[in-house]
Design a protein around this motif. Structure first.
Motif, PDB file in Angstrom:
ATOM      1  N   PHE A  38       7.158  11.690   3.172  1.00 32.10           N
ATOM      2  CA  PHE A  38       7.286  10.843   4.353  1.00 32.10           C
ATOM      3  C   PHE A  38       6.511   9.548   4.151  1.00 32.10           C
ATOM      4  N   GLY A  39       7.144   8.436   4.478  1.00 34.93           N
ATOM      5  CA  GLY A  39       6.475   7.135   4.416  1.00 34.93           C
ATOM      6  C   GLY A  39       6.509   6.485   5.782  1.00 34.93           C
ATOM      7  N   ILE A  40       5.430   5.774   6.110  1.00 32.91           N
ATOM      8  CA  ILE A  40       5.395   5.087   7.392  1.00 32.91           C
ATOM      9  C   ILE A  40       4.732   3.723   7.201  1.00 32.91           C
ATOM     10  N   ALA A  41       5.231   2.724   7.916  1.00 34.82           N
ATOM     11  CA  ALA A  41       4.611   1.397   7.871  1.00 34.82           C
ATOM     12  C   ALA A  41       4.564   0.837   9.278  1.00 34.82           C
ATOM     13  N   LEU A  42       3.376   0.441   9.707  1.00 33.84           N
ATOM     14  CA  LEU A  42       3.242  -0.264  10.985  1.00 33.84           C
ATOM     15  C   LEU A  42       3.471  -1.754  10.713  1.00 33.84           C
ATOM     16  N   HIS A  43       4.253  -2.374  11.567  1.00 42.43           N
ATOM     17  CA  HIS A  43       4.508  -3.813  11.423  1.00 42.43           C
ATOM     18  C   HIS A  43       4.041  -4.527  12.692  1.00 42.43           C
ATOM     19  N   PRO A  44       2.733  -4.793  12.795  1.00 38.06           N
ATOM     20  CA  PRO A  44       2.202  -5.396  14.025  1.00 38.06           C
ATOM     21  C   PRO A  44       2.831  -6.751  14.341  1.00 38.06           C
ATOM     22  N   GLU A  45       3.251  -7.487  13.313  1.00 35.20           N
ATOM     23  CA  GLU A  45       3.828  -8.805  13.576  1.00 35.20           C
ATOM     24  C   GLU A  45       5.100  -8.710  14.402  1.00 35.20           C
ATOM     25  N   THR A  46       5.920  -7.718  14.119  1.00 41.23           N
ATOM     26  CA  THR A  46       7.152  -7.552  14.886  1.00 41.23           C
ATOM     27  C   THR A  46       7.019  -6.424  15.909  1.00 41.23           C
ATOM     28  N   PRO A  64       0.809  -1.234   0.000  1.00 38.33           N
ATOM     29  CA  PRO A  64       0.000   0.000   0.000  1.00 38.33           C
ATOM     30  C   PRO A  64       0.837   1.277   0.000  1.00 38.33           C
ATOM     31  N   GLY A  65       1.952   1.274   0.726  1.00 38.11           N
ATOM     32  CA  GLY A  65       2.787   2.480   0.781  1.00 38.11           C
ATOM     33  C   GLY A  65       3.364   2.801  -0.582  1.00 38.11           C
ATOM     34  N   LEU A  66       3.887   1.781  -1.253  1.00 40.84           N
ATOM     35  CA  LEU A  66       4.493   1.995  -2.568  1.00 40.84           C
ATOM     36  C   LEU A  66       3.425   2.366  -3.596  1.00 40.84           C
ATOM     37  N   ALA A  67       2.227   1.782  -3.466  1.00 41.40           N
ATOM     38  CA  ALA A  67       1.156   2.117  -4.408  1.00 41.40           C
ATOM     39  C   ALA A  67       0.746   3.579  -4.240  1.00 41.40           C
ATOM     40  N   LEU A  68       0.646   4.040  -2.992  1.00 39.27           N
ATOM     41  CA  LEU A  68       0.314   5.448  -2.753  1.00 39.27           C
ATOM     42  C   LEU A  68       1.405   6.355  -3.312  1.00 39.27           C
ATOM     43  N   ALA A  69       2.649   5.993  -3.040  1.00 38.28           N
ATOM     44  CA  ALA A  69       3.764   6.809  -3.531  1.00 38.28           C
ATOM     45  C   ALA A  69       3.759   6.839  -5.056  1.00 38.28           C
ATOM     46  N   LYS A  92       8.811  -6.233   1.318  1.00 43.23           N
ATOM     47  CA  LYS A  92       8.013  -6.983   2.292  1.00 43.23           C
ATOM     48  C   LYS A  92       6.536  -6.678   2.116  1.00 43.23           C
ATOM     49  N   LYS A  93       5.720  -7.705   2.119  1.00 42.77           N
ATOM     50  CA  LYS A  93       4.278  -7.485   2.048  1.00 42.77           C
ATOM     51  C   LYS A  93       3.805  -6.803   3.330  1.00 42.77           C
ATOM     52  N   ALA A  94       2.830  -5.918   3.185  1.00 42.63           N
ATOM     53  CA  ALA A  94       2.358  -5.167   4.348  1.00 42.63           C
ATOM     54  C   ALA A  94       1.728  -6.126   5.357  1.00 42.63           C
ATOM     55  N   ASP A  95       2.126  -5.991   6.627  1.00 43.79           N
ATOM     56  CA  ASP A  95       1.449  -6.747   7.692  1.00 43.79           C
ATOM     57  C   ASP A  95       0.644  -5.796   8.567  1.00 43.79           C
ATOM     58  N   GLY A  96       0.556  -4.544   8.131  1.00 45.04           N
ATOM     59  CA  GLY A  96      -0.219  -3.547   8.852  1.00 45.04           C
ATOM     60  C   GLY A  96      -0.407  -2.334   7.961  1.00 45.04           C
ATOM     61  N   PRO A  97      -1.072  -1.305   8.475  1.00 44.18           N
ATOM     62  CA  PRO A  97      -1.339  -0.112   7.658  1.00 44.18           C
ATOM     63  C   PRO A  97      -0.050   0.630   7.262  1.00 44.18           C
ATOM     64  N   GLN A  98      -0.100   1.241   6.081  1.00 50.05           N
ATOM     65  CA  GLN A  98       1.029   2.041   5.598  1.00 50.05           C
ATOM     66  C   GLN A  98       0.491   3.342   5.021  1.00 50.05           C
ATOM     67  N   GLN A  99       1.306   4.374   5.074  1.00 41.98           N
ATOM     68  CA  GLN A  99       0.912   5.653   4.488  1.00 41.98           C
ATOM     69  C   GLN A  99       2.094   6.301   3.795  1.00 41.98           C
ATOM     70  N   PHE A 100       1.755   7.193   2.866  1.00 42.55           N
ATOM     71  CA  PHE A 100       2.774   7.991   2.182  1.00 42.55           C
ATOM     72  C   PHE A 100       2.219   9.395   2.037  1.00 42.55           C
ATOM     73  N   PRO A 133      10.945   6.548   0.169  1.00 45.23           N
ATOM     74  CA  PRO A 133      10.389   6.507   1.534  1.00 45.23           C
ATOM     75  C   PRO A 133       9.508   5.276   1.748  1.00 45.23           C
ATOM     76  N   ALA A 134       8.765   4.898   0.697  1.00 42.41           N
ATOM     77  CA  ALA A 134       7.886   3.737   0.827  1.00 42.41           C
ATOM     78  C   ALA A 134       8.698   2.446   0.970  1.00 42.41           C
ATOM     79  N   LEU A 135       9.776   2.330   0.204  1.00 46.38           N
ATOM     80  CA  LEU A 135      10.617   1.126   0.291  1.00 46.38           C
ATOM     81  C   LEU A 135      11.308   1.053   1.642  1.00 46.38           C
ATOM     82  N   LEU A 136      11.801   2.194   2.121  1.00 49.49           N
ATOM     83  CA  LEU A 136      12.479   2.218   3.427  1.00 49.49           C
ATOM     84  C   LEU A 136      11.514   1.808   4.530  1.00 49.49           C
ATOM     85  N   ALA A 137      10.280   2.300   4.459  1.00 53.96           N
ATOM     86  CA  ALA A 137       9.315   2.016   5.521  1.00 53.96           C
ATOM     87  C   ALA A 137       8.832   0.570   5.471  1.00 53.96           C
ATOM     88  N   ALA A 138       8.601   0.058   4.266  1.00 53.83           N
ATOM     89  CA  ALA A 138       8.093  -1.315   4.152  1.00 53.83           C
ATOM     90  C   ALA A 138       9.179  -2.323   4.496  1.00 53.83           C
TER      91      ALA A 138
END
Ligand SMILES: Cc1cc2nc3c(=O)[nH]c(=O)nc-3n(C[C@H](O)[C@H](O)[C@H](O)COP(=O)(O)OP(=O)(O)OC[C@H]3O[C@@H](n4cnc5c(N)ncnc54)[C@H](O)[C@@H]3O)c2cc1C
Ligand code: FES
Ligand code: FES
Lengths: 195, 296
Positions: free
Chosen positions: B189-197, B84-89, B165-173, B119-124
């Motif tokens: 700015f890109g952000i990715a939540l990784h609830p699994e970790t 989702p982050g990369l798609a938004l970007a 990495k496939k998103a395991d939580g919400p992402q934004q750009f 930013p999306a790649l770094l966050a994901a």
């Protein structure tokens, strides 16, 4: 180098092409098709928009050598392309005799009565631009026509937001865009009424 | 100038080994501008358009293998759920015409600090798969950007794919610019939540010599979320936590003044985007938690 590719449904050959040359340059200067405009040569204005294997691209950013063996549709071939599409045929030239010859394309002009469109030979999007008064100096028009026509092919019932997005890569310094919006809405409405 | 037209990946690697100065051209949306304006006169252009493999992607268990030349348009249309982050970007890049040609391989090749994919790649979390006739290697995205418009590629290497990495939580750009289209980021700015970790990752664009992560901000937030039991209780993020996260993101910037904006504006805007995107993603995380609890 030599580049062989299909333009508006007919095979073409461009000779003595410099390796760093753009598709836009080949179209305008080597094949004598000045419909695609050169306003920025950096992808910003969209006035050079053509379809490459069906996809709208800025021809100023495609290297000539990259189109070897591929299919290009320019604004000069748009009327024929739209006609073939409407008849369910093949407008890219991949299936034979259709298309617009280089001489026809070079001599292309809006035929018929420009007010009524009688006499035809305009694509529906071209007619709509004329009817809506969406053309002032006309420099942006070819790129807008190619981009708008492709959107209507993909998305026959666009919202205003869809239209704005699809045309966001085409700049116009004259019209303020409102008449262009009108033209695309008009073309979409006529398309869905089947006229 | 010579125009090299390899028909396969192997031929492309061989050509690059033979002519290390050859400039690869994919969508051409960076390369052709330089040639049109006479900023660059490469001896060889190495056309990658004929290599079908570079236009394909595969969705795996853990990650998506994204061919280097997959155009942004395809990413927006097909990978919104996985990336989702990369798609938004991707959707914020330039215009439809440019997005139909340009892709992540070219963005990485140029390695501009303003490139929107970064930013999306770094966050994901991602790895860049590069190859030469000498062999293949995977470069972690954090090690890929080595300087202003510089990357970790050797002269004979080409980018084959990016493993994201496939998103395991919400992402934004989020991106600041003067218009909604055709805009090079003032900053992004890109952000990715990784609830699994139970971690949060970030990426900052156009506010330092290279794209960067805000590591201190990530560490602070990871600790604060853990301490407050936020991942489990799904509470609203405390405003003071969001504020400090934003300040640490601003502090991770090392921007310059240029025609698009001043350094202090960029620092400020990154902080604002950090706070907003954290709120958006966290709200979305809380939403999905509630639905899954409701279903249980
Ligand atoms: C009008 C305009 C607006 C733009 N707006 C944006 C924007 O909003 N956001 C943004 O991020 N970018 C923007 N760009 C820049 C550009 O579109 C992107 O960087 C795009 O991702 C480049 O991809 P490409 O395939 O066209 O690259 P190309 O131009 O083909 O190549 C770019 C660089 O990467 C190298 N390269 C390409 N593929 C490979 C490979 N497989 N292995 C090794 N090296 C490779 C090339 O040699 C070159 O150095 C814009 C460009 C234009 C013209
Ligand atoms: S001339 Fe190609 S986009 Fe302006
Ligand atoms: S009509 Fe003049 S630029 Fe559009």
């Amino acid at each position: 180098m030599r580049v062989n590719f299909t333009v508006n449904g007919r095979p073409q050959e461009a000779d003595d092409v410099w390796e760093g040359e753009s598709l836009l340059y080949v179209l305008r200067e080597r094949l004598g098709l000045p419909g695609s405009k050169n306003a920025c040569e950096q992808g910003e204005c969209g006035s050079c928009t053509v379809r490459l294997d069906g996809v709208p691209v800025c021809s100023c950013l495609v290297a000539a050598g990259q189109v070897q063996g591929r299919e290009v549709v320019t604004v000069e071939g748009l009327a024929d392309y739209a006609k073939q599409r409407a008849e369910g045929g093949c407008a890219t030239g991949a299936c034979g005799s259709a298309g617009t010859s280089l001489d026809e394309a070079k001599g292309w002009q809006a035929k018929g009565d420009s007010q009524t469109g009688e006499g035809g030979e305009l694509s529906p999007i071209q007619q709509a631009f004329m009817d809506a008064g969406a053309v002032q100096c006309g420099f942006c028009t070819p790129g807008l026509l190619v981009a708008a026509d492709e959107m209507l092919e993909r998305n026959p019932n666009p919202t205003d937001a869809d239209i704005r997005e699809a045309l966001s890569g085409n700049l116009c310094r004259c019209t303020g865009y409102e008449k262009i919006m009108d033209a695309v809405r008009l073309a979409a409405a006529r398309q869905s009424e089947g006229v | 100038m010579d125009f090299l037209r390899p028909a396969s990946w192997e031929e492309a690697l061989a050509a690059k080994a033979e002519h290390p100065t050859a400039v690869p051209i994919a969508g051409g949306t960076d390369v052709m501008v330089e040639i049109n304006f006479d900023h660059r006169r490469p001896e060889y252009l190495l056309d990658l358009n004929r290599i079908g493999d570079l236009y394909e992607w595969e969705v795996g268990e853990e990650s998506v293998r994204l061919g280097a030349s997959v155009p942004y348009t395809r990413i927006m249309e097909n990978l919104r759920a996985e990336l989702p982050g990369l798609a938004l970007a991707s959707h914020t890049v330039a215009s439809p015409q440019i997005r139909n040609r340009g892709g992540v391989g070219g963005n990485l090749g140029t390695a501009s600090p303003a490139g929107d994919a970064h930013p999306a790649l770094l966050a994901a979390g991602a790895e860049v798969e590069v190859e030469s006739v000498r062999g293949s290697r995977r470069i972690p995205i954090d090690e890929f950007y080595t300087g202003v418009k510089r990357n970790a590629l050797a002269a004979d290497e080409l980018i084959r794919a990016v493993h994201v990495k496939k998103a395991d939580g919400p992402q934004q750009f989020s991106k600041v610019g003067t218009r909604n289209a055709m805009v090079i980021a003032v900053c992004a700015f890109g952000i990715a939540l990784h609830p699994e970790t139970r971690t949060v990752r970030t990426g900052i664009g156009s506010a330092a010599p290279t794209p960067v992560r805000a590591r201190a901000a990530e560490e602070f937030l990871d600790a604060a979320l853990e301490e407050g039991g936020f991942w489990d209780n799904g509470k609203i993020i405390t405003p003071s936590v969001a504020k400090q996260f934003a300040e640490l993101c601003s502090a991770a910037c090392n921007p310059i003044d240029d025609v698009r904006g001043t350094a202090s504006y960029r620092r400020h805007a990154v902080g604002v985007m950090a706070r907003r995107t954290l709120t958006w993603t966290w709200e979305s995380y809380r939403g999905t938690r509630r639905t899954s609890e409701g279903a249980a």
